[in-house]
Design a protein around this motif. Structure first.
Motif, PDB file in Angstrom:
ATOM      1  N   ASP A   1       0.817  -1.215   0.000  1.00  0.00           N
ATOM      2  CA  ASP A   1       0.000   0.000   0.000  1.00  0.00           C
ATOM      3  C   ASP A   1       0.849   1.263   0.000  1.00  0.00           C
ATOM      4  OD1 ASP A   1       0.824  -0.649   2.616  1.00  0.00           O
ATOM      5  OD2 ASP A   1      -0.733   0.631   3.482  1.00  0.00           O
TER       6      ASP A   1
ATOM      7  N   LYS B   1      -1.127  -2.183  -7.036  1.00  0.00           N
ATOM      8  CA  LYS B   1      -2.263  -3.063  -7.322  1.00  0.00           C
ATOM      9  C   LYS B   1      -2.655  -2.985  -8.790  1.00  0.00           C
ATOM     10  CE  LYS B   1      -7.208  -3.662  -6.491  1.00  0.00           C
ATOM     11  NZ  LYS B   1      -7.668  -3.144  -7.789  1.00  0.00           N
TER      12      LYS B   1
ATOM     13  N   CYS C   1      -7.704 -15.476  -0.830  1.00  0.00           N
ATOM     14  CA  CYS C   1      -6.838 -15.065   0.275  1.00  0.00           C
ATOM     15  C   CYS C   1      -7.646 -14.993   1.573  1.00  0.00           C
ATOM     16  CB  CYS C   1      -6.155 -13.735  -0.060  1.00  0.00           C
ATOM     17  SG  CYS C   1      -4.622 -13.457   0.862  1.00  0.00           S
ATOM     18  N   SER C   2      -7.161 -14.248   2.582  1.00  0.00           N
ATOM     19  CA  SER C   2      -7.810 -14.237   3.894  1.00  0.00           C
ATOM     20  C   SER C   2      -9.231 -13.686   3.891  1.00  0.00           C
ATOM     21  CB  SER C   2      -6.948 -13.478   4.898  1.00  0.00           C
ATOM     22  OG  SER C   2      -6.674 -12.178   4.448  1.00  0.00           O
ATOM     23  N   PRO C   3      -9.621 -12.729   3.001  1.00  0.00           N
ATOM     24  CA  PRO C   3     -11.022 -12.292   2.994  1.00  0.00           C
ATOM     25  C   PRO C   3     -12.003 -13.403   2.619  1.00  0.00           C
ATOM     26  CG  PRO C   3      -9.649 -10.619   1.966  1.00  0.00           C
ATOM     27  CD  PRO C   3      -8.778 -11.826   2.174  1.00  0.00           C
TER      28      PRO C   3
ATOM     29  N   PHE D   1      -7.450 -11.335  -2.587  1.00  0.00           N
ATOM     30  CA  PHE D   1      -6.013 -11.047  -2.588  1.00  0.00           C
ATOM     31  C   PHE D   1      -5.745  -9.604  -2.990  1.00  0.00           C
ATOM     32  CE2 PHE D   1      -1.923 -11.111  -5.054  1.00  0.00           C
ATOM     33  CZ  PHE D   1      -1.099 -11.131  -3.939  1.00  0.00           C
TER      34      PHE D   1
ATOM     35  N   GLU E   1      -7.677  -7.160  -2.407  1.00  0.00           N
ATOM     36  CA  GLU E   1      -8.031  -6.357  -1.232  1.00  0.00           C
ATOM     37  C   GLU E   1      -6.848  -6.290  -0.261  1.00  0.00           C
ATOM     38  OE1 GLU E   1     -11.701  -7.528   0.650  1.00  0.00           O
ATOM     39  OE2 GLU E   1     -12.596  -8.082  -1.282  1.00  0.00           O
ATOM     40  N   ARG E   2      -6.181  -7.422  -0.088  1.00  0.00           N
ATOM     41  CA  ARG E   2      -4.999  -7.446   0.785  1.00  0.00           C
ATOM     42  C   ARG E   2      -3.910  -6.539   0.231  1.00  0.00           C
ATOM     43  NH1 ARG E   2      -3.563 -11.376   4.224  1.00  0.00           N
ATOM     44  NH2 ARG E   2      -1.929  -9.847   4.643  1.00  0.00           N
TER      45      ARG E   2
ATOM     46  N   ARG F   1      -4.819  -3.015   1.150  1.00  0.00           N
ATOM     47  CA  ARG F   1      -4.648  -2.736   2.587  1.00  0.00           C
ATOM     48  C   ARG F   1      -3.174  -2.709   2.974  1.00  0.00           C
ATOM     49  NH1 ARG F   1      -8.600  -6.797   3.723  1.00  0.00           N
ATOM     50  NH2 ARG F   1      -7.019  -7.955   4.887  1.00  0.00           N
TER      51      ARG F   1
ATOM     52  N   THR G   1       0.356  -5.470   2.150  1.00  0.00           N
ATOM     53  CA  THR G   1       0.938  -6.749   2.532  1.00  0.00           C
ATOM     54  C   THR G   1       2.381  -6.747   2.075  1.00  0.00           C
ATOM     55  OG1 THR G   1       0.621  -9.152   2.501  1.00  0.00           O
ATOM     56  CG2 THR G   1       0.308  -7.987   0.410  1.00  0.00           C
TER      57      THR G   1
ATOM     58  N   HIS H   1       4.415 -12.343   0.638  1.00  0.00           N
ATOM     59  CA  HIS H   1       3.042 -12.790   0.420  1.00  0.00           C
ATOM     60  C   HIS H   1       2.664 -12.680  -1.059  1.00  0.00           C
ATOM     61  CE1 HIS H   1      -1.511 -12.177   1.387  1.00  0.00           C
ATOM     62  NE2 HIS H   1      -1.251 -13.433   1.066  1.00  0.00           N
TER      63      HIS H   1
END
Length: 878
Positions: free
Chosen positions: A36, A42, A57-59, A65, A67-68, A71, A73, A77
């Motif tokens: 970010d 992105k 991914c985690s969402p 992914f 989104e990560r 935010r 990362t 990753h």
């Protein structure tokens, strides 16, 4: 950003029960630069690799992914996800991946799944380069990278025939092992195995293969038995070829006498000029060339398996159709754009390549790649109909005349092949073949079966099923039970004991330890084979019916387990050893690593677990197999809970080894009857006995069978070299034992002290790859049990020779020793001899053997010398 380490974990491992690529990645300057904080990161990634949208991914949702990324990362990753997606884009669909931080701020551990090891490794390296460029504001053209990955995949892929047979075997629960980088594969393990190489199987007749490879010999054998074949003669020079062609009459076919996959074959030759070109092409494959009369008709392939007709396909060479506008090259490109066509065997059809065969066809027809074909004109760009050269196939299995089927089955028996492809040229297979109208032009000993599995037109036929049926008739396949044993201490003894019990009861056992690979009690390989190489050696051996494998922590870390699932997993104990290596920094980490062995047990198998070790017992929640608990404490509360769940326990109760189930128990043997317990004094070996009893009981042995093995196994040099061997020499005892860590010293210390009426003297060595504090503590622990310690240094690893010995010395002094109680002799053999010379009546000399054979040899030499001296003294007195 740089790769510190990358390797494939080929079996169940610390991170997954499936194979993964492990990468250690140093982010270097990117450690303080999350995504970010990088302008446009992105957008560049999404534009370059939009398919990453499918990574939840985690969402947990599509686009997660990205989104990560928004935010923020870390680069590691991103590398994980790019490495996964590169493989998917190359046709290897994978999805699992994880990234972990380490104790070093900028260093990450990354794992991700793979199908092809070489593709997975290369994808990881590509991913690091791609992500590095993204952080610099640059993008990468992925197309050439994906093409390279596809090329690597195809170069290392099992062929379509092989993979179909392997998949059919897997569907039936039959394991497989790839034996080389080609298509040589083992199905099943041990004495129940079968081997294939594409559609060749281990029982295929060598004579049959030899006949099929010689086209002229095949034709004569078939013609002599009334099978229609085209007239033809073999020649060894062009002049003879021209004479034969003239005698037969054009058109003719030119083919190498020996060859396959259509290489060197040219059909429909009408004059000497074409003949010359065709002859030169065939001559590159074989010295002897077959000139045949050209048969007019369609090209058919008939498949016979185990002397039974299975399938038939009509084949057509690769072709293009003109449109009055496009060039030959453009038409070929258009055909290749079909999504059903791919590189090599990646899709049902293969892309058409421009080769010498294509160039010859064009030259004969006075065309070039730039020629424009009239609308509707069909041009064959290959002279053979092989799928591998771009040909197509139509399933005609249901349209074959019964007499043609019988003829095909008869041909298979005549030539003597269990899997045979028969090439027929005929107007149709609806009717029996007639001489000069149709004929058998070739037989194939290892026929490709892709055309039947995935025809261009018509229903698919699972021709792999009858091949597997032939390999494993009903009742022929039996899985080789695999027993895997791990823990900090006692592994080798337990493996040897299990193997002995099984062998005594009629099994042929393959065993691996840190000392050797042993097949049916015969050492076949010496060295540390407690990893995948040892497992492979045992499982590929054609004589064994049981496998008992020692599994060391290092092998799990470096390569994963050497098998996919076991029938029995044994976890003996967890104590401090090798901490600080490979990210295993605590006993909790070590437990998680070693629990891989019991997690990788089949759901209908058994996990044998030490109920007295809290770390081991904590693994109960990780397993899917049925637990068997063992304990020297019959009042351990975990035992009753396990019984209530319908499981089995093995306990030490009232000096007996007892198997318990709910409402039932059976005494196997008394400890005093079992030699390795030393009349019940060696508690450490009682625990090993309990574990072994649990393992063999789960394999179906009864108490009587188990007892026979326990009472006949001793800590002798013959049965268990280097593991608590006690040799008496002229009033003192020598113990040879490999125990080399704190847990082993504590477990055996009191027992060994009880052997001595005089001093306890130990020869000891540390491993240089331990942490300083662990080596010092090892020395401290030795000081609690021994009166004198001789330190040697046979395993310095990355340390200077003598450095490890100095740390042990420091630990001994911290433990209460003075300098007179310590001797440092760095060479193991010299240290052994010095320890033996120190011995006096009543002493016990403990030799921690690294080179077990040498230590045993030195001890026996001293014993022989002592006995000779005693005998000489007796003779002199008499």
């Amino acid at each position: 950003m740089k790769i510190v380490e990358i390797r494939a974990l080929r079996g169940p491992n610390l991170y997954s029960l499936w194979p993964v690529i492990f990468m250690k990645l140093d982010l270097e300057s990117l450690k303080e630069m999350p995504t970010d904080k990088v302008s446009g990161f992105k957008n560049r990634l999404e534009e370059m690799m939009p398919s990453l949208y499918g990574h939840n991914c985690s969402p947990g949702r599509p686009g997660g992914f990205f989104e990560r990324i928004e935010r923020g990362t870390w680069a590691g990753h991103v590398v994980e996800h790019v490495a996964i997606e590169l493989q998917c884009l190359a046709g290897n669909e994978v999805s699992f991946g994880k990234s972990f931080s380490t104790e070093k701020e900028a260093v990450y551990k990354i794992v991700y799944s793979y199908i092809s090891e070489k593709v997975g490794l290369k994808a990881g390296r590509f991913a690091v380069a791609i992500v590095g460029r993204l952080f610099r504001g640059e993008t990468t053209d992925l197309e050439p990278l994906i093409y390279r990955l596809k090329k690597i995949r195809d170069d290392n892929l099992l062929g379509p025939s092989t993979v179909s047979i392997v998949n059919e075997a897997k569907r039936r629960g039959i394991p497989h092992i790839r034996l080389n980088e080609n298509s040589y594969v083992q199905l099943g393990h041990g004495c129940y195995q079968r081997r294939i190489q594409a559609s060749l199987i281990d029982s295929t007749s060598a004579i049959g293969v030899d006949i099929a490879d010689d086209k002229e010999r095949t034709k004569k054998i078939l013609a002599d038995r009334g099978i229609p074949v085209p007239e033809g003669i073999s020649v060894d020079n062009l002049a003879k070829a021209q004479r034969v062609a003239a005698k037969l009459g054009y058109p003719v076919v030119v083919k190498p006498v020996s060859g396959n996959h259509g290489r060197g074959i040219t059909i429909d030759i009408w004059d000497e000029e074409e003949l010359k070109v065709a002859y030169e092409n065939a001559e590159m494959i074989s010295d002897n060339i077959l000139i045949e009369k050209f048969l007019v008709g369609l090209d058919f392939r008939i498949l016979v398996i185990n002397s039974k007709f299975v399938a038939a396909a009509q084949r057509e060479p690769a072709f293009i159709i003109g449109d009055d506008n496009s060039t030959v090259q453009e038409l070929i490109d258009e055909v290749n754009n079909d999504h059903e066509r791919g590189v090599g065997h990646e899709h049902n059809l293969t892309r058409i390549t421009i080769d010498t065969m294509t160039e010859r066809i064009l030259a004969v027809k006075e065309l070039s790649l730039q020629s424009v074909l009239p609308a509707g004109q069909k041009l064959y760009v290959k002279s053979t109909a092989n799928l591998s050269s771009g040909g197509t196939a139509i399933n005609v299995t249901e349209n074959v005349h019964p007499l043609v089927k019988l003829m095909a089955e008869r041909i298979a028996r005549i030539i003597g092949l269990d899997v045979m492809g028969i090439d027929v040229i005929a107007p149709t297979l609806h009717e029996p073949l007639q001489q000069n109208i149709g004929g058998v032009v070739e037989v194939n000993a290892a026929p490709g079966i892709r055309m039947h599995l995935n025809p261009t037109e018509g229903e698919s036929i699972n021709v792999a099923a009858p091949i597997v049926d032939m390999l494993f008739p009903p009742g022929a396949f039996k899985p080789v039970p695999i027993v895997a044993v791990t823990g900090t201490n006692g592994k080798t003894t337990t493996v040897r004991l299990i193997s002995h019990i099984l062998g005594l009861n009629g099994s042929t056992v393959g065993m691996t330890t840190t000392d050797a690979v042993v097949i049916d009690n015969i050492p076949v390989l010496e060295g540390d084979f407690s990893g995948p190489v040892g497992a492979m050696s045992v499982l590929t051996d054609k004589t064994i019916d049981h496998a008992v494998l020692e599994v060391a922590r290092g092998s799990i870390l470096r390569r994963g387990l050497g098998y996919s699932r076991s029938n029995v997993g044994v976890l003996l104990n967890i104590s401090s050893d090798h901490l600080g290596e490979g990210g295993i920094d605590s006993l909790q980490d070590l437990t998680r690593l070693k629990s891989t062995v019991i997690e990788a047990v089949k759901t209908d198998g058994h996990a044998v677990i030490n109920a007295d070790d809290s770390f081991v017992l904590s693994c109960l929640d990780c397993i899917t197999a049925s637990p068997i608990l063992f304990s020297i404490n019959p009042d351990n509360p975990a035992l009753q809970e396990n019984l209530e769940k319908g499981n089995m326990n093995v306990i030490y109760k009232n000096s007996d080894i007892v198997i318990m189930k709910k409402g039932w128990e059976s005494i196997v043997a008394s400890a005093v009857e079992i030699p390795i317990t030393f009349t019940g004094k060696a508690i450490f070996n009682i625990k090993n006995v309990l574990a072994a009893v649990g393992a063999v009981s789960s394999l179906g042995l009864n108490a009587k069978q188990i007892r026979a093995g326990l009472v006949s196994f001793s800590a002798s040099l013959g049965q268990s070299p280097g593991r608590m061997n006690i040799i008496e020499i002229d009033g003192f005892k020598v113990v040879i034992d490999y125990g080399h860590n704190i847990g082993a010293i504590n477990a055996t210390g009191d027992f060994i002290k009880g052997l001595a009426s005089g001093r306890s003297i130990r020869m000891a060595s540390g491993s240089g790859n331990r942490r300083d504090e662990d080596i010092i503590k090892f020395g401290y622990t030795l000081a609690q049990y021994y009166d004198h310690v001789i330190i040697y240094d046979s395993d310095p690893r990355d340390r200077k020779v003598g450095e490890t010995a100095e740390l042990i010395r420091q630990g001994l002094l911290d433990g209460g020793f003075n300098e007179e109680m310590i001797t440092v002799i760095l060479d193991e053999q010299q240290a052994t001899q010095a320890a033996l010379k120190m011995a006096e009546a009543g002493d016990v000399i403990v030799l921690q053997a690294d080179d077990i054979n040498q230590v045993i040899s030195d001890v026996l030499a001293v014993k022989d010398e002592s006995e000779e001296y005693l005998l000489k003294s007796i003779n002199e007195e008499s």
